[in-house]
Design an enzyme around this catalytic site. Structure first.
Site, PDB file in Angstrom:
ATOM      1  CB  THR A  14      -0.865   0.067   1.170  1.00 49.82           C
ATOM      2  OG1 THR A  14      -0.130   0.426   2.371  1.00 49.82           O
ATOM      3  CG2 THR A  14      -1.695  -1.195   1.324  1.00 49.82           C
ATOM      4  N   GLY A  15       2.271   1.149  -0.038  1.00 55.70           N
ATOM      5  CA  GLY A  15       3.229   2.126  -0.163  1.00 55.70           C
ATOM      6  C   GLY A  15       3.194   2.926  -1.249  1.00 55.70           C
ATOM      7  CB  VAL A  17       7.707   2.016  -4.086  1.00 50.40           C
ATOM      8  CG1 VAL A  17       8.217   0.768  -5.252  1.00 50.40           C
ATOM      9  CG2 VAL A  17       8.545   3.104  -4.512  1.00 50.40           C
ATOM     10  N   GLY A  18       5.047   0.632  -3.393  1.00 50.48           N
ATOM     11  CA  GLY A  18       4.335  -0.801  -3.534  1.00 50.48           C
ATOM     12  C   GLY A  18       3.102  -0.927  -4.223  1.00 50.48           C
ATOM     13  NE  ARG A  37       2.445  -3.801   7.333  1.00 50.86           N
ATOM     14  CZ  ARG A  37       2.487  -2.837   8.132  1.00 50.86           C
ATOM     15  NH1 ARG A  37       2.715  -3.207   9.340  1.00 50.86           N
ATOM     16  NH2 ARG A  37       2.039  -1.720   7.893  1.00 50.86           N
ATOM     17  CE  LYS A  46      -0.159   1.338   6.146  1.00 49.68           C
ATOM     18  NZ  LYS A  46       0.658   1.459   5.031  1.00 49.68           N
ATOM     19  CE  LYS A 140      16.910   1.894   0.210  1.00 49.76           C
ATOM     20  NZ  LYS A 140      16.646   2.939  -0.716  1.00 49.76           N
ATOM     21  NE  ARG A 144      22.429  -3.940  -3.390  1.00 46.84           N
ATOM     22  CZ  ARG A 144      22.703  -3.270  -4.399  1.00 46.84           C
ATOM     23  NH1 ARG A 144      23.846  -3.487  -4.894  1.00 46.84           N
ATOM     24  NH2 ARG A 144      22.056  -2.221  -5.125  1.00 46.84           N
ATOM     25  CG  HIS A 272      19.770  10.703   0.189  1.00 44.48           C
ATOM     26  ND1 HIS A 272      18.567  10.262   0.886  1.00 44.48           N
ATOM     27  CD2 HIS A 272      20.598  10.056   0.949  1.00 44.48           C
ATOM     28  CE1 HIS A 272      18.934   9.274   1.655  1.00 44.48           C
ATOM     29  NE2 HIS A 272      20.034   9.141   1.797  1.00 44.48           N
TER      30      HIS A 272
HETATM   31  P1  NDP Z   1       6.391   4.034   2.074  1.00 43.83           P
HETATM   32  O1  NDP Z   1       6.784   5.163   3.050  1.00 43.83           O
HETATM   33  O2  NDP Z   1       5.313   4.280   1.354  1.00 43.83           O
HETATM   34  O3  NDP Z   1       6.132   2.633   2.939  1.00 43.83           O
HETATM   35  C1  NDP Z   1       6.119   1.479   2.160  1.00 43.83           C
HETATM   36  C2  NDP Z   1       5.469   0.497   3.006  1.00 43.83           C
HETATM   37  O4  NDP Z   1       6.357   0.204   3.947  1.00 43.83           O
HETATM   38  C3  NDP Z   1       4.224   0.882   3.987  1.00 43.83           C
HETATM   39  O5  NDP Z   1       2.940   0.842   3.062  1.00 43.83           O
HETATM   40  C4  NDP Z   1       4.036  -0.203   4.742  1.00 43.83           C
HETATM   41  O6  NDP Z   1       3.440  -1.428   4.301  1.00 43.83           O
HETATM   42  C5  NDP Z   1       5.507  -0.632   5.109  1.00 43.83           C
HETATM   43  N1  NDP Z   1       5.863  -0.304   6.468  1.00 43.83           N
HETATM   44  C6  NDP Z   1       6.110   0.862   6.955  1.00 43.83           C
HETATM   45  N2  NDP Z   1       6.517   0.814   8.296  1.00 43.83           N
HETATM   46  C7  NDP Z   1       6.297  -0.484   8.526  1.00 43.83           C
HETATM   47  C8  NDP Z   1       6.278  -1.494   9.689  1.00 43.83           C
HETATM   48  N3  NDP Z   1       6.681  -0.595  10.993  1.00 43.83           N
HETATM   49  N4  NDP Z   1       6.245  -2.849   9.456  1.00 43.83           N
HETATM   50  C9  NDP Z   1       5.833  -3.097   8.414  1.00 43.83           C
HETATM   51  N5  NDP Z   1       5.847  -2.625   7.225  1.00 43.83           N
HETATM   52  C10 NDP Z   1       5.881  -1.307   7.444  1.00 43.83           C
HETATM   53  O7  NDP Z   1       7.648   3.592   1.307  1.00 43.83           O
HETATM   54  P2  NDP Z   1       8.104   4.312  -0.190  1.00 43.83           P
HETATM   55  O8  NDP Z   1       7.437   3.874  -1.297  1.00 43.83           O
HETATM   56  O9  NDP Z   1       8.335   5.836   0.310  1.00 43.83           O
HETATM   57  O10 NDP Z   1       9.810   3.739  -0.338  1.00 43.83           O
HETATM   58  C11 NDP Z   1       9.980   2.297  -0.833  1.00 43.83           C
HETATM   59  C12 NDP Z   1      11.507   2.430  -1.388  1.00 43.83           C
HETATM   60  O11 NDP Z   1      11.538   3.443  -2.370  1.00 43.83           O
HETATM   61  C13 NDP Z   1      12.503   2.724  -0.345  1.00 43.83           C
HETATM   62  O12 NDP Z   1      13.461   1.706  -0.396  1.00 43.83           O
HETATM   63  C14 NDP Z   1      12.769   4.053  -0.554  1.00 43.83           C
HETATM   64  O13 NDP Z   1      14.251   4.638  -0.446  1.00 43.83           O
HETATM   65  C15 NDP Z   1      12.702   4.137  -2.135  1.00 43.83           C
HETATM   66  N6  NDP Z   1      12.270   5.683  -2.484  1.00 43.83           N
HETATM   67  C16 NDP Z   1      13.014   6.095  -3.639  1.00 43.83           C
HETATM   68  C17 NDP Z   1      12.717   7.263  -4.219  1.00 43.83           C
HETATM   69  C18 NDP Z   1      13.781   7.906  -5.378  1.00 43.83           C
HETATM   70  O14 NDP Z   1      13.322   9.012  -5.582  1.00 43.83           O
HETATM   71  N7  NDP Z   1      14.477   7.110  -5.931  1.00 43.83           N
HETATM   72  C19 NDP Z   1      11.665   8.134  -3.842  1.00 43.83           C
HETATM   73  C20 NDP Z   1      10.968   7.288  -2.962  1.00 43.83           C
HETATM   74  C21 NDP Z   1      11.289   6.300  -2.240  1.00 43.83           C
HETATM   75  P3  NDP Z   1       1.975  -1.973   4.019  1.00 43.83           P
HETATM   76  O15 NDP Z   1       1.567  -1.447   2.691  1.00 43.83           O
HETATM   77  O16 NDP Z   1       1.984  -3.347   4.401  1.00 43.83           O
HETATM   78  O17 NDP Z   1       1.378  -1.044   5.156  1.00 43.83           O
HETATM   79  C1  GFR Z   2      17.563   9.102  -5.663  1.00 47.99           C
HETATM   80  O1  GFR Z   2      17.783   8.270  -4.729  1.00 47.99           O
HETATM   81  C2  GFR Z   2      17.075   8.105  -3.496  1.00 47.99           C
HETATM   82  C3  GFR Z   2      15.956   9.131  -3.022  1.00 47.99           C
HETATM   83  C4  GFR Z   2      17.454   7.223  -2.417  1.00 47.99           C
HETATM   84  O2  GFR Z   2      18.200   6.398  -2.650  1.00 47.99           O
HETATM   85  C5  GFR Z   2      16.840   7.128  -1.253  1.00 47.99           C
HETATM   86  C6  GFR Z   2      15.765   8.203  -0.972  1.00 47.99           C
HETATM   87  C7  GFR Z   2      15.472   9.226  -1.684  1.00 47.99           C
HETATM   88  C8  GFR Z   2      14.710   9.965  -1.226  1.00 47.99           C
HETATM   89  C9  GFR Z   2      14.945  11.412  -1.646  1.00 47.99           C
HETATM   90  C10 GFR Z   2      16.170  11.860  -0.484  1.00 47.99           C
HETATM   91  O3  GFR Z   2      16.072  11.299   0.763  1.00 47.99           O
HETATM   92  O4  GFR Z   2      13.244  10.136  -2.117  1.00 47.99           O
HETATM   93  C11 GFR Z   2      12.871  11.264  -2.425  1.00 47.99           C
HETATM   94  C12 GFR Z   2      13.857  12.231  -1.613  1.00 47.99           C
HETATM   95  C13 GFR Z   2      13.237  12.441  -0.045  1.00 47.99           C
HETATM   96  C14 GFR Z   2      13.110  13.919   0.103  1.00 47.99           C
HETATM   97  C15 GFR Z   2      12.331  14.901  -0.448  1.00 47.99           C
HETATM   98  C16 GFR Z   2      13.725  14.280   1.384  1.00 47.99           C
HETATM   99  C17 GFR Z   2      13.930  15.516   1.791  1.00 47.99           C
HETATM  100  C18 GFR Z   2      13.221  16.594   0.929  1.00 47.99           C
HETATM  101  O5  GFR Z   2      13.232  17.866   1.441  1.00 47.99           O
HETATM  102  C19 GFR Z   2      12.726  16.112  -0.148  1.00 47.99           C
HETATM  103  O6  GFR Z   2      11.973  17.151  -0.798  1.00 47.99           O
HETATM  104  C20 GFR Z   2      11.091  17.030  -2.170  1.00 47.99           C
END
Ligand code: NDP
Ligand code: GFR
Length: 314
Positions: A14-15, A17-18, A37, A46, A140, A144, A272
């Protein structure tokens, strides 16, 4: 006869990305399972989202990351597990909880591919990362190592910068919306970055799970049309709005110095952003033998260009 589509379980479904991985799995015709869950308790949104997945044909598997037996039983029903556990610090970050998932996958023994929650900067290339943001990459890498020690077949997805977080705001922090008059430019704004529509992250992830070319590899999403400098992104927005923005330049030292006034979650973000927009950590390397590039692997995917993506914010 087309090969049977593997059964995919999404953990963290439900997240942000998820939910996109669940949608892509359903769209690709995989038997799709989503972890439900018990801890969600009274989180109505959710539950509503889980029920909507069920209405679209997904099966909800009741299990808790805190209940090993339930997790093993859930994993035993599928071929592929994709984790999208939370990782953005101002939302929540529970990457380390995946160690329980790795244990369950190891005991179940049937999983043909595990995709852990990464979807960002390649953590294996961030050994030099600044404190405290390095925690994202260190955690992470712990996951891995656990996966590789357990000899679990895997694919790592390095998706670079999600458009929702980095594009409409023209890479500004602390906002998700376009600036109206002026925009802060990191350094000279000429560092190349890869951006990606987060919906495409779900699509490429699901495309990779049954692909022998991505077994035990890192899939990088490096769409050439979305390889842009901050200046180029700003130009795209100015062209769309017909309005030019005042630019002010932020030297690296000033940007890093601003960390001291921020809370932990934002200190993580500063780190970051520094590596991405000053150092160019997303584009300063070739992906090499142990990598694969998603748009080359799956040319049939019409990925969203950032010009298109930005239009919804006009
Ligand atoms: P969310 O904050 O949306 O959370 C994802 C899910 O994590 C929730 O829906 C929940 O699952 C689960 N979760 C959270 N807390 C708990 C807990 N205490 N126990 C069990 N499950 C839990 O995640 P994002 O989608 O923001 O991030 C997912 C990945 O993507 C991360 O690795 C993040 O680093 C990465 N990311 C990268 C970005 C980029 O720009 N490259 C941007 C944003 C994220 P449930 O659905 O079961 O409730
Ligand atoms: C791009 O790769 C990543 C990005 C990563 O490997 C892990 C987490 C991220 C986060 C970024 C920095 O932590 O995803 C989105 C971005 C989160 C973020 C956005 C953090 C602070 C901010 O003020 C913000 O403003 C848009």
């Amino acid at each position: 006869m087309a090969a049977e589509k593997s059964r995919v379980l999404v953990v963290g479904g439900t997240g942000f990305v998820g939910r996109r991985v669940v949608a892509a799995s359903l769209a690709e015709g995989h038997p799709t399972y989503v972890l439900m869950r018990p801890e969600i308790g009274l989180d109505l949104e959710k539950l509503q989202m889980l029920l909507s997945f069920k209405a679209q044909g997904a099966r909800l598997l009741e299990a808790s990351l805190d209940d090993h037996r339930s997790l093993v039983a859930a994993v035993r029903q599928v071929d592929v597990v994709v984790s999208a556990m939370s990782g953005v610090h101002f939302r929540s970050h529970n990457i380390m909880l995946q160690l329980k998932l790795v244990e369950a996958i190891k005991e179940a023994g049937n999983v043909k591919r595990f995709v852990p929650s990464e979807f960002g900067t390649d953590p294996s290339r961030m050994g030099h990362a600044l404190e405290p943001g390095r925690v994202t990459f260190d955690e992470k890498m712990v996951i891995r190592r656990a996966i590789e020690e357990a000899d679990i077949p895997h694919t790592y997805v390095s998706a670079n910068c999600f458009a929702a977080y980095f594009c409409p705001n023209l890479c500004q922090m602390k906002t998700l919306l376009p600036p109206k008059d002026r925009v802060g430019v990191y350094g000279d704004g000429h560092v190349k970055v890869f951006f990606v529509d987060e919906n495409d992250v779900g699509t490429y992830t699901i495309k990779s799970v049954d692909d022998p070319r991505t077994l035990n590899k890192t899939v990088y999403i490096r769409a050439q049309d979305n390889c842009l400098t901050q200046n180029e992104l700003i130009e795209k927005w100015e062209k769309l709005t017909g309005k030019s923005l005042e630019k002010f330049h932020i030297p690296a030292d000033d940007f890093l110095a601003s960390m001291k006034d921020l809370d932990f979650a934002h200190q993580v973000g500063i780190g970051h952003y520094y590596h991405i927009f000053y150092e160019g950590c997303l584009t300063n390397f070739d992906i090499g033998e142990n990598g694969a590039e998603a748009t080359q692997l799956y040319p049939e995917v019409h990925y969203t260009r950032m010009d298109e993506y930005l239009k919804r914010y006009l």
